[in-house]
Design a protein around this motif. Structure first.
Motif, PDB file in Angstrom:
ATOM      1  N   MET A   1       0.867  -1.194   0.000  1.00  0.00           N
ATOM      2  CA  MET A   1       0.000   0.000   0.000  1.00  0.00           C
ATOM      3  C   MET A   1       0.895   1.234   0.000  1.00  0.00           C
ATOM      4  SD  MET A   1      -2.971   0.842   2.734  1.00  0.00           S
ATOM      5  CE  MET A   1      -4.360   1.856   2.332  1.00  0.00           C
ATOM      6  N   LYS A   2       0.583   2.195  -0.887  1.00  0.00           N
ATOM      7  CA  LYS A   2       1.373   3.431  -0.913  1.00  0.00           C
ATOM      8  C   LYS A   2       0.406   4.606  -0.970  1.00  0.00           C
ATOM      9  CE  LYS A   2       5.208   5.676  -3.323  1.00  0.00           C
ATOM     10  NZ  LYS A   2       6.227   5.535  -4.403  1.00  0.00           N
ATOM     11  N   ILE A   3       0.414   5.426   0.054  1.00  0.00           N
ATOM     12  CA  ILE A   3      -0.506   6.560   0.139  1.00  0.00           C
ATOM     13  C   ILE A   3       0.225   7.847  -0.200  1.00  0.00           C
ATOM     14  CG2 ILE A   3      -1.919   7.965   1.687  1.00  0.00           C
ATOM     15  CD1 ILE A   3      -2.689   5.479   3.202  1.00  0.00           C
ATOM     16  N   LEU A   4      -0.382   8.626  -1.097  1.00  0.00           N
ATOM     17  CA  LEU A   4       0.112   9.975  -1.386  1.00  0.00           C
ATOM     18  C   LEU A   4      -0.871  10.982  -0.809  1.00  0.00           C
ATOM     19  CD1 LEU A   4       1.725  11.335  -4.593  1.00  0.00           C
ATOM     20  CD2 LEU A   4      -0.283  12.527  -3.648  1.00  0.00           C
ATOM     21  N   LEU A   5      -0.360  11.909  -0.015  1.00  0.00           N
ATOM     22  CA  LEU A   5      -1.191  12.962   0.584  1.00  0.00           C
ATOM     23  C   LEU A   5      -1.024  14.249  -0.213  1.00  0.00           C
ATOM     24  CD1 LEU A   5      -0.122  12.665   4.364  1.00  0.00           C
ATOM     25  CD2 LEU A   5      -1.981  11.422   3.181  1.00  0.00           C
ATOM     26  N   THR A   6      -2.118  14.974  -0.422  1.00  0.00           N
ATOM     27  CA  THR A   6      -1.965  16.348  -0.909  1.00  0.00           C
ATOM     28  C   THR A   6      -2.185  17.268   0.304  1.00  0.00           C
ATOM     29  OG1 THR A   6      -4.310  16.752  -1.413  1.00  0.00           O
ATOM     30  CG2 THR A   6      -2.980  15.670  -3.126  1.00  0.00           C
ATOM     31  N   GLY A   7      -1.611  18.468   0.257  1.00  0.00           N
ATOM     32  CA  GLY A   7      -1.788  19.430   1.335  1.00  0.00           C
ATOM     33  C   GLY A   7      -1.192  18.974   2.660  1.00  0.00           C
ATOM     34  N   ALA A   8      -0.079  18.267   2.604  1.00  0.00           N
ATOM     35  CA  ALA A   8       0.484  17.638   3.818  1.00  0.00           C
ATOM     36  C   ALA A   8       0.935  18.650   4.869  1.00  0.00           C
ATOM     37  CB  ALA A   8       1.645  16.713   3.454  1.00  0.00           C
ATOM     38  N   ASN A   9       1.165  19.900   4.467  1.00  0.00           N
ATOM     39  CA  ASN A   9       1.580  20.909   5.445  1.00  0.00           C
ATOM     40  C   ASN A   9       0.403  21.445   6.271  1.00  0.00           C
ATOM     41  OD1 ASN A   9       4.410  21.171   5.049  1.00  0.00           O
ATOM     42  ND2 ASN A   9       4.053  22.270   3.133  1.00  0.00           N
ATOM     43  N   GLY A  10      -0.800  21.104   5.869  1.00  0.00           N
ATOM     44  CA  GLY A  10      -1.985  21.651   6.537  1.00  0.00           C
ATOM     45  C   GLY A  10      -2.325  20.926   7.815  1.00  0.00           C
ATOM     46  N   LEU A  11      -3.413  21.356   8.455  1.00  0.00           N
ATOM     47  CA  LEU A  11      -3.785  20.778   9.751  1.00  0.00           C
ATOM     48  C   LEU A  11      -4.056  19.283   9.612  1.00  0.00           C
ATOM     49  CD1 LEU A  11      -4.546  20.928  12.715  1.00  0.00           C
ATOM     50  CD2 LEU A  11      -6.815  21.777  12.057  1.00  0.00           C
ATOM     51  N   LEU A  12      -4.948  18.908   8.709  1.00  0.00           N
ATOM     52  CA  LEU A  12      -5.228  17.462   8.539  1.00  0.00           C
ATOM     53  C   LEU A  12      -3.998  16.748   7.988  1.00  0.00           C
ATOM     54  CD1 LEU A  12      -6.890  14.914   8.430  1.00  0.00           C
ATOM     55  CD2 LEU A  12      -7.859  15.693   6.258  1.00  0.00           C
ATOM     56  N   GLY A  13      -3.335  17.379   7.020  1.00  0.00           N
ATOM     57  CA  GLY A  13      -2.160  16.759   6.408  1.00  0.00           C
ATOM     58  C   GLY A  13      -1.116  16.382   7.442  1.00  0.00           C
ATOM     59  N   GLN A  14      -0.883  17.286   8.386  1.00  0.00           N
ATOM     60  CA  GLN A  14       0.141  17.021   9.406  1.00  0.00           C
ATOM     61  C   GLN A  14      -0.249  15.845  10.295  1.00  0.00           C
ATOM     62  OE1 GLN A  14       1.463  20.374  11.731  1.00  0.00           O
ATOM     63  NE2 GLN A  14       1.744  21.665   9.937  1.00  0.00           N
ATOM     64  N   LYS A  15      -1.555  15.756  10.581  1.00  0.00           N
ATOM     65  CA  LYS A  15      -1.997  14.653  11.449  1.00  0.00           C
ATOM     66  C   LYS A  15      -1.964  13.326  10.694  1.00  0.00           C
ATOM     67  CE  LYS A  15      -2.881  17.637  14.719  1.00  0.00           C
ATOM     68  NZ  LYS A  15      -1.945  17.835  15.837  1.00  0.00           N
ATOM     69  N   LEU A  16      -2.166  13.400   9.380  1.00  0.00           N
ATOM     70  CA  LEU A  16      -2.053  12.169   8.578  1.00  0.00           C
ATOM     71  C   LEU A  16      -0.597  11.711   8.528  1.00  0.00           C
ATOM     72  CD1 LEU A  16      -4.585  12.977   5.734  1.00  0.00           C
ATOM     73  CD2 LEU A  16      -4.624  10.917   7.171  1.00  0.00           C
ATOM     74  N   VAL A  17       0.318  12.667   8.403  1.00  0.00           N
ATOM     75  CA  VAL A  17       1.744  12.305   8.419  1.00  0.00           C
ATOM     76  C   VAL A  17       2.093  11.674   9.763  1.00  0.00           C
ATOM     77  CG1 VAL A  17       4.100  13.241   8.447  1.00  0.00           C
ATOM     78  CG2 VAL A  17       2.477  13.997   6.701  1.00  0.00           C
ATOM     79  N   ALA A  18       1.614  12.289  10.848  1.00  0.00           N
ATOM     80  CA  ALA A  18       1.914  11.762  12.198  1.00  0.00           C
ATOM     81  C   ALA A  18       1.388  10.343  12.347  1.00  0.00           C
ATOM     82  CB  ALA A  18       1.303  12.680  13.256  1.00  0.00           C
ATOM     83  N   LEU A  19       0.208  10.108  11.806  1.00  0.00           N
ATOM     84  CA  LEU A  19      -0.443   8.803  11.953  1.00  0.00           C
ATOM     85  C   LEU A  19       0.175   7.760  11.030  1.00  0.00           C
ATOM     86  CD1 LEU A  19      -2.845   7.056  13.042  1.00  0.00           C
ATOM     87  CD2 LEU A  19      -4.191   7.951  11.119  1.00  0.00           C
ATOM     88  N   LEU A  20       0.511   8.148   9.810  1.00  0.00           N
ATOM     89  CA  LEU A  20       0.869   7.166   8.777  1.00  0.00           C
ATOM     90  C   LEU A  20       2.366   6.947   8.614  1.00  0.00           C
ATOM     91  CD1 LEU A  20      -1.695   8.187   5.995  1.00  0.00           C
ATOM     92  CD2 LEU A  20      -1.938   6.441   7.790  1.00  0.00           C
ATOM     93  N   HIS A  21       3.185   7.911   9.034  1.00  0.00           N
ATOM     94  CA  HIS A  21       4.608   7.805   8.666  1.00  0.00           C
ATOM     95  C   HIS A  21       5.263   6.587   9.286  1.00  0.00           C
ATOM     96  CE1 HIS A  21       5.673   9.316  12.661  1.00  0.00           C
ATOM     97  NE2 HIS A  21       6.935   9.065  12.379  1.00  0.00           N
TER      98      HIS A  21
END
Ligand SMILES: NC(=O)C1=CN([C@@H]2O[C@H](COP(=O)(O)OP(=O)(O)OC[C@H]3O[C@@H](n4cnc5c(N)ncnc54)[C@H](OP(=O)(O)O)[C@@H]3O)[C@@H](O)[C@H]2O)C=CC1
Ligand SMILES: Cc1cn([C@H]2C[C@H](O)[C@@H](COP(=O)(O)OP(=O)(O)O[C@H]3O[C@@H](C)C(=O)[C@@H](O)[C@H]3O)O2)c(=O)[nH]c1=O
Length: 298
Positions: A1-21
């Protein structure tokens, strides 16, 4: 599985990075239009510059990264700015989303698209996924048009995550949100006027990220409300924040929305019902109190 996020610097984006990285068996590609504002906290994060309004960039980055899933958080989210700069709002929120959806369809990529309670007129709430949209702001109209573009993309496996009044700790600067704004205003001894005639189901950004992760894991198809489970007015939220942080409640003045002359109208009563996400995805948001506690702990 490979997830690409758009808007990763934003509020949701940052929490997705924290959760998924750090998820095992998952490759993560964070993208954003500006420089990576997360490098300090995630030095090993794979970050690629991607302005979603640049069709060539979208084509190239998706072909190069070959994600299995995209979580599309990038948008113009300042509702008043959207009302005043409608062409830019449409370009960011609709044109870019429609093109991204087409590229995802062509590459067989599952798309999770973020949407909002502001597609509704606020006459009744809280609402389920089958409620009839009737936006009263340009931002809301742009997000509805984006939903329609996603749903209308032939061959696309898509999920739409609708959310409401997202709050949480944002790193590296960006939009504030209701909990931080109340806490920081009261800490500074600043009087604030807070509406008691708008109804929302406020959403902790970490819970929204969890909901998006569940949708990607299930490769969910359809519309899912992913938000908090409590219907509150901003005034009630402000009192809870003041109580939690033991701040001076007398600085909070209870007003109604007519006090403000903002460029964009806000729907009065929204809030979304999350039964479908709870049943089908196992989505379990925190209470507002727990959300404040998490913000305090950060
Ligand atoms: N916040 C809320 O209360 C709610 C948000 N939503 C939706 O959730 C999603 C995420 O919201 P949230 O995280 O709060 O928003 P933010 O404004 O915090 O983050 C949005 C991000 O998108 C980026 N962005 C904007 N335009 C582009 C572009 N052309 N190309 C690439 N990136 C771009 C911004 O970049 P930069 O950092 O450079 O500005 C920013 O980092 C949005 O789709 C929004 O509509 C829905 C309901 C409520
Ligand atoms: C600035 C301000 C806001 N409020 C209230 C009004 C509103 O219900 C809430 C948030 O107001 P704001 O104007 O900051 O946020 P607003 O633009 O209303 O937030 C929206 O953002 C977009 C992205 C969405 O998708 C929506 O779900 C919603 O979260 O706080 C006050 O009561 N007093 C104030 O001084």
């Amino acid at each position: 599985m490979k997830i690409l996020l758009t808007g990763a610097n934003g509020l949701l984006g940052q929490k997705l990075v924290a959760l998924l990285h750090a998820q095992p068996c998952l490759a993560l590609v964070a993208t954003g239009r500006g420089p990576n504002r997360l490098a300090e906290w995630y030095p090993n994060l794979c970050f690629v510059v991607l302005d979603v309004t640049d069709a060539g960039q979208v084509q190239r980055v998706l072909a190069q990264e070959q994600p299995t899933h995209v979580i599309h958080t990038a948008a113009m989210t300042n509702v008043d700015e959207c009302e005043l700069n409608q062409a830019a709002c449409w370009q960011q929120n609709v044109v870019a989303t429609a093109h991204l959806a087409a590229v995802c369809a062509a590459q067989g990529v599952h798309l999770t698209h973020l949407s909002t309670d502001f597609i509704f007129d606020g006459s009744v709430g809280p609402l389920a996924e089958d409620a009839v949209p009737a936006p009263i702001s340009h931002y809301g109209a742009s997000k509805l048009a984006a939903e329609n573009a996603v749903q209308g993309t032939v061959g696309l496996r898509w999920a739409i995550a609708r959310t409401v009044l997202v709050y949480g700790v944002l790193r590296g600067g960006g939009r504030t949100n209701i909990v931080l704004w109340v806490r920081d205003s009261l800490r500074a001894g600043k009087a604030i006027k807070v509406v008691d005639d708008q109804w929302r189901t406020p959403t902790l950004a970490e819970d929204l990220a969890q909901g998006c992760w569940l949708l990607a894991q299930h490769s969910g198809v359809g519309i899912y409300n992913i938000c908090g489970d409590e219907m509150l007015t901003p005034y009630a939220m402000a009192l809870r924040v003041a109580n939690y942080f033991a701040l001076d409640k007398s600085l909070i003045e209870r007003v109604d929305a007519s006090t403000f002359s903002q460029p964009a109208r806000r729907p009065a009563r929204t809030g979304l019902l999350i039964g479908k996400a709870q049943r089908e995805l196992g989505y379990r948001p925190r209470t507002f109190e727990e959300g404040i506690a998490l913000v305090a702990a950060q």
